[in-house]
Design an enzyme around this catalytic site. Structure first.
Site, PDB file in Angstrom:
ATOM      1  N   TYR A  67       0.823  -1.269  -0.092  1.00 51.28           N
ATOM      2  CA  TYR A  67       0.061   0.152   0.227  1.00 51.28           C
ATOM      3  C   TYR A  67       0.887   1.196  -0.096  1.00 51.28           C
ATOM      4  O   TYR A  67       1.937   1.370   0.770  1.00 51.28           O
ATOM      5  CB  TYR A  67      -0.907  -0.089   1.224  1.00 51.28           C
ATOM      6  CG  TYR A  67      -2.500  -0.170   0.692  1.00 51.28           C
ATOM      7  CD1 TYR A  67      -3.143   1.093   0.199  1.00 51.28           C
ATOM      8  CD2 TYR A  67      -3.230  -0.998   1.234  1.00 51.28           C
ATOM      9  CE1 TYR A  67      -4.228   0.961  -0.478  1.00 51.28           C
ATOM     10  CE2 TYR A  67      -4.531  -1.061   0.939  1.00 51.28           C
ATOM     11  CZ  TYR A  67      -5.114  -0.133   0.016  1.00 51.28           C
ATOM     12  OH  TYR A  67      -6.407  -0.303  -0.629  1.00 51.28           O
ATOM     13  N   ASP A 112      -6.803  14.770 -24.122  1.00 47.42           N
ATOM     14  CA  ASP A 112      -6.741  13.414 -23.369  1.00 47.42           C
ATOM     15  C   ASP A 112      -6.194  12.457 -24.815  1.00 47.42           C
ATOM     16  O   ASP A 112      -6.789  12.398 -25.868  1.00 47.42           O
ATOM     17  CB  ASP A 112      -8.181  12.861 -23.347  1.00 47.42           C
ATOM     18  CG  ASP A 112      -8.307  11.344 -23.109  1.00 47.42           C
ATOM     19  OD1 ASP A 112      -7.305  10.657 -23.201  1.00 47.42           O
ATOM     20  OD2 ASP A 112      -9.329  11.133 -22.615  1.00 47.42           O
ATOM     21  N   ARG A 134      -1.629  -2.129 -18.763  1.00 46.21           N
ATOM     22  CA  ARG A 134      -2.942  -1.200 -18.762  1.00 46.21           C
ATOM     23  C   ARG A 134      -2.743  -0.149 -17.584  1.00 46.21           C
ATOM     24  O   ARG A 134      -2.421  -0.374 -16.602  1.00 46.21           O
ATOM     25  CB  ARG A 134      -4.077  -2.246 -18.361  1.00 46.21           C
ATOM     26  CG  ARG A 134      -4.172  -3.439 -19.230  1.00 46.21           C
ATOM     27  CD  ARG A 134      -5.467  -3.820 -19.020  1.00 46.21           C
ATOM     28  NE  ARG A 134      -6.545  -2.977 -19.730  1.00 46.21           N
ATOM     29  CZ  ARG A 134      -6.821  -3.064 -21.021  1.00 46.21           C
ATOM     30  NH1 ARG A 134      -5.915  -3.741 -21.823  1.00 46.21           N
ATOM     31  NH2 ARG A 134      -7.553  -2.196 -21.750  1.00 46.21           N
ATOM     32  N   LYS A 165      -2.041   1.537 -24.868  1.00 40.98           N
ATOM     33  CA  LYS A 165      -2.623   1.399 -26.308  1.00 40.98           C
ATOM     34  C   LYS A 165      -1.528   1.801 -27.338  1.00 40.98           C
ATOM     35  O   LYS A 165      -0.640   1.170 -27.207  1.00 40.98           O
ATOM     36  CB  LYS A 165      -3.911   2.713 -26.679  1.00 40.98           C
ATOM     37  CG  LYS A 165      -4.805   2.452 -25.705  1.00 40.98           C
ATOM     38  CD  LYS A 165      -6.449   3.609 -25.773  1.00 40.98           C
ATOM     39  CE  LYS A 165      -7.394   3.037 -24.958  1.00 40.98           C
ATOM     40  NZ  LYS A 165      -8.525   4.059 -24.928  1.00 40.98           N
ATOM     41  N   GLU A 192      -0.604   4.879  -0.586  1.00 43.73           N
ATOM     42  CA  GLU A 192      -1.344   6.104  -0.899  1.00 43.73           C
ATOM     43  C   GLU A 192      -0.473   7.379  -0.556  1.00 43.73           C
ATOM     44  O   GLU A 192       0.517   7.211   0.404  1.00 43.73           O
ATOM     45  CB  GLU A 192      -2.443   6.075  -0.127  1.00 43.73           C
ATOM     46  CG  GLU A 192      -3.585   5.270  -0.335  1.00 43.73           C
ATOM     47  CD  GLU A 192      -4.877   5.376   0.580  1.00 43.73           C
ATOM     48  OE1 GLU A 192      -4.745   5.889   1.480  1.00 43.73           O
ATOM     49  OE2 GLU A 192      -5.575   4.648   0.048  1.00 43.73           O
ATOM     50  N   THR A 226      -3.603   7.043 -21.524  1.00 41.56           N
ATOM     51  CA  THR A 226      -3.670   5.534 -21.161  1.00 41.56           C
ATOM     52  C   THR A 226      -2.230   5.238 -21.489  1.00 41.56           C
ATOM     53  O   THR A 226      -1.487   6.031 -22.302  1.00 41.56           O
ATOM     54  CB  THR A 226      -4.338   4.629 -22.104  1.00 41.56           C
ATOM     55  OG1 THR A 226      -4.039   4.534 -23.357  1.00 41.56           O
ATOM     56  CG2 THR A 226      -5.887   4.997 -21.773  1.00 41.56           C
TER      57      THR A 226
HETATM   58  C1  LIG Z   1      -9.201   4.222 -23.844  1.00 39.07           C
HETATM   59  C2  LIG Z   1      -9.729   5.743 -23.734  1.00 39.07           C
HETATM   60  C3  LIG Z   1      -9.956   6.156 -22.285  1.00 39.07           C
HETATM   61  C4  LIG Z   1     -10.276   5.072 -21.302  1.00 39.07           C
HETATM   62  O1  LIG Z   1      -8.976   4.570 -20.942  1.00 39.07           O
HETATM   63  P1  LIG Z   1      -9.377   3.024 -20.022  1.00 39.07           P
HETATM   64  O2  LIG Z   1      -8.017   2.916 -19.614  1.00 39.07           O
HETATM   65  O3  LIG Z   1     -10.075   2.081 -20.609  1.00 39.07           O
HETATM   66  O4  LIG Z   1     -10.041   3.763 -19.001  1.00 39.07           O
HETATM   67  C5  LIG Z   1     -10.006   7.658 -22.129  1.00 39.07           C
HETATM   68  N1  LIG Z   1     -10.267   8.379 -23.229  1.00 39.07           N
HETATM   69  C6  LIG Z   1      -9.803   8.218 -24.554  1.00 39.07           C
HETATM   70  C7  LIG Z   1      -9.853   9.159 -25.445  1.00 39.07           C
HETATM   71  C8  LIG Z   1      -9.634   6.563 -24.898  1.00 39.07           C
HETATM   72  O5  LIG Z   1      -9.618   6.512 -25.959  1.00 39.07           O
END
Ligand SMILES: *Cc1c(COP(=O)(O)O)cnc(C)c1O
Length: 474
Positions: A65, A242, A280, A274, A67, A271
Site C-alpha cells: 500500500y 486526452d 494497462r 494503447k 497512498e 492511457t
Molecule cells: C481508451 C480511452 C480512455 C479510457 O481508457 P481506460 O484505460 O479504458 O479507462 C479515455 N479516453 C480516451 C480518449 C480513450 O480513447
C-alpha cells in the site's frame, strides 16, 4: 535440444506456479497467447506490451500500500515504491518533454477524473469537500448534484461529440464526467470530416466553458492543439488534452509542433496501453502550477497506487525513449495510410477521406450494412475490428455505420505496407459479400466458404510475423 531463452523460462515457470493452484487460470493465460497469435487484430486501442513490461507486473510490488506521493506516503515502508514511482515519472517526463508527470492513475478514465478534479480545484474555491466526503458519489440526488456543480460555479465543458470520435469521459452522461459538467460538443465539418475550428471558436465564445477537452478515440486526423489553446485562452478556459489513443505517436515524435499536445495544453491525460505499448494504466502530465492538485489524485478519486503497474510503466516509458520506438511510431502511421490507400483504391468510403494517425474509419453505409453487421462479418472471417459511429450516423451509437481499424498492434508484430494492402483486400471482399437480413440491423448472410477462405488468408498473412517470438510455452 536448444537452450530455452530467459523469456520462455520465465513465462513457463510462472505458468507452472499458477497451474499448481488453479489450472484453469494457467490454461486461460496460455490460451490467450495462442488466440492473440492467431488473430488479425485491427482494434485501434489495443497493442502488445513487451515481455519486460509484462514481467515487471507479476511480483510482490503488488503487495504494497502506498497512498500519497513519493516521499510523502500514508503508509510506512514505501522506499522501494518511491523508487519505482520516481523512476517511472522521470522516464515519462523525459519521454514527453513534460514538466510534471503523475503516473498513478489505474486507467485512462481514472487519469481523466484526476485531471478534472485538479482543474476544478485549481479554478474554484472548494468548500464542497467537507459536506460530501462521507457520501458515496453515486448516492447523491439530482438536487445534490446540482448543488455540487453549483459549488464549482456550474462548470461547463466543451468536448468532441461522440459521433465525431470523442470519448464518453469527455462529459457524456454514461460517465461521471457528464454528471460533473454541463457538456456541449464540438464536431466536424460535414464536408471535410475534420474539426471545424471556426465553429469551435464560436461555440466556445457562446458557451464559455471552464474546460475545453481535445483528444479522441475515433478521429482519423491530426488535431491542431496550438489553435485549440488559442481558443481556450480567448475564452479563459483550461485546455486539457486526452491523448489516450495517440500517446505513442507523441512519444515517437510523429506529432510535433502544433500537433504535440504537451506543448500546448495546461494538462494532458493518457492511457499507457494503447499506441504507447505499456501496461494497462494511465498517466497525467501538467504544468507545474497544477501539479499540487494532480498529486491529490489518490485518494481524491484513485484507490491506492498499483506499484507493480507503475514498475511496468517505467519499463514501457524507458522502451519508448529508445530510437526504435520512434521508428515504430512512424511505421504505425505509414501502415495506417497504406491501409487507407488500399481501401480507397477498392472503392471503400472513409470518414475524412483518409488518415494522419494510427486509425482509419470506414463508412460501411454504401455496402448497405450497419457497423454491427460489418463487425460480425469481419470477425467471422478472422478479422478483429470494432464498430464505431461516424459523424451524423443514421444508425445511432449501437448499430452504427462505421468500422474503426487501427495499426498499432499489427505494426508491433512487424507487418508493413504490403500486408496492409492485402488486409484492405480481405476487408473489402468481406464487406462486399455481406448481405443484410431483411429488416434487420444485426443479422446478415455471408457465404461460410468465403468467410473460411478469408480467415485462412488472414492466418497465412500473419505467419511470417510471429507474436512474442521470444516466448515459447512448449
Ligand atoms: C481508451 C480511452 C480512455 C479510457 O481508457 P481506460 O484505460 O479504458 O479507462 C479515455 N479516453 C480516451 C480518449 C480513450 O480513447
Amino acid at each position: 535440444m536448444p537452450e530455452l531463452n530467459a523469456e520462455s523460462i520465465a513465462f513457463r515457470s510462472a505458468l507452472d506456479v499458477v497451474r499448481s493452484v488453479e489450472p484453469r487460470i494457467a490454461d486461460a493465460i496460455a490460451q490467450e497467447l495462442t488466440d492473440q497469435r492467431e488473430s488479425l487484430k485491427l482494434i485501434a486501442s489495443e497493442n502488445y506490451a513487451s515481455p519486460a513490461v509484462l514481467l515487471a507486473m507479476g511480483n510482490w510490488l503488488s503487495d504494497k500500500y502506498a497512498e500519497g506521493t513519493v516521499g510523502r506516503r500514508f503508509y510506512a515502508g514505501c522506499q522501494n515504491v518511491d523508487i519505482v514511482e520516481s523512476v517511472a515519472a522521470e522516464h515519462a517526463k523525459a519521454l514527453f518533454g513534460a514538466p510534471y508527470a503523475y503516473v498513478q492513475p489505474h486507467s485512462g478514465i481514472d487519469a481523466n477524473l484526476v485531471a478534472y478534479w485538479a482543474i476544478l480545484a485549481d479554478r474554484v474555491e472548494v468548500p464542497y469537500l467537507k459536506k460530501f466526503e462521507k457520501r458515496q458519489i453515486n448516492d447523491l440526488t439530482d438536487a445534490e448534484w446540482a448543488e455540487l456543480r453549483q459549488a464549482f460555479g456550474n462548470q461547463r465543458l466543451l468536448g468532441m461529440s461522440l459521433d465525431a470520435g470523442g470519448h464518453l469521459t469527455h462529459g457524456f452522461r454514461p460517465n461521471i464526467s457528464g454528471k460533473m459538467f454541463d457538456q456541449r460538443s464540438y464536431g466536424v465539418d460535414p464536408a471535410t470530416g475534420q474539426i471545424d475550428y471556426a465553429a469551435l471558436l464560436e461555440s466556445a465564445k457562446e458557451f464559455k466553458p471552464a474546460v475545453i477537452v481535445g483528444g479522441y478515440s475515433a478521429y482519423p486526423r491530426k488535431v491542431n492543439f496550438a489553435k485549440m489553446r488559442e481558443i481556450a485562452d480567448e475564452v479563459g478556459a483550461t485546455f486539457m488534452v486526452d491523448m489516450a489513443h495517440f500517446a505513442g505517436l507523441v512519444a515517437g515524435g510523429v506529432f510535433t509542433g502544433d500537433f504535440n499536445p504537451i506543448e500546448h495544453a495546461h494538462i494532458v491525460t493518457t492511457t499507457t496501453h494503447k499506441s504507447l505499448r505499456g501496461p494497462r494504466g494511465g498517466a497525467v502530465f501538467c504544468q507545474p502550477e497544477l501539479a499540487p492538485q494532480v498529486d491529490r489524485g489518490c485518494p481524491m478519486v484513485l484507490g491506492g497506487p498499483l506499484p507493480h503497474v507503475m514498475a511496468a510503466k517505467a519499463i514501457a516509458f524507458a522502451e519508448a525513449r529508445r530510437p526504435e520506438f520512434a521508428t515504430y511510431a512512424q511505421q504505425i502511421v505509414t501502415n495506417s495510410q497504406a491501409l487507407a490507400e488500399g481501401l480507397l483504391k477498392r472503392g471503400v468510403q472513409l470518414v475524412s477521406g483518409g488518415t494522419d494517425n494510427h486509425l482509419v474509419l470506414l463508412d460501411v453505409h454504401p455496402f448497405g450494412i450497419t457497423g454491427r453487421q460489418a463487425e460480425q462479418a469481419l470477425l467471422d472471417s478472422g478479422i478483429v475490428t470494432n464498430r464505431n459511429a461516424i459523424p451524423n450516423d443514421p444508425n445511432g451509437a449501437w448499430y452504427t455505420s462505421g468500422i474503426r481499424v487501427g495499426t498499432p498492434a499489427l505494426t508491433s508484430r512487424g507487418l508493413g505496407v504490403a500486408e496492409m494492402d492485402q488486409i484492405a483486400d480481405l476487408i473489402h471482399t468481406v464487406l462486399a459479400a455481406t448481405t443484410p437480413a431483411e429488416g434487420s440491423k444485426a443479422k446478415f448472410t455471408l457465404d461460410p466458404a468465403l468467410a473460411d477462405r478469408i480467415s485462412k488468408q488472414a492466418t497465412e498473412l500473419l505467419a511470417p510475423f510471429p507474436l512474442y517470438p521470444s516466448v515459447d510455452l512448449g
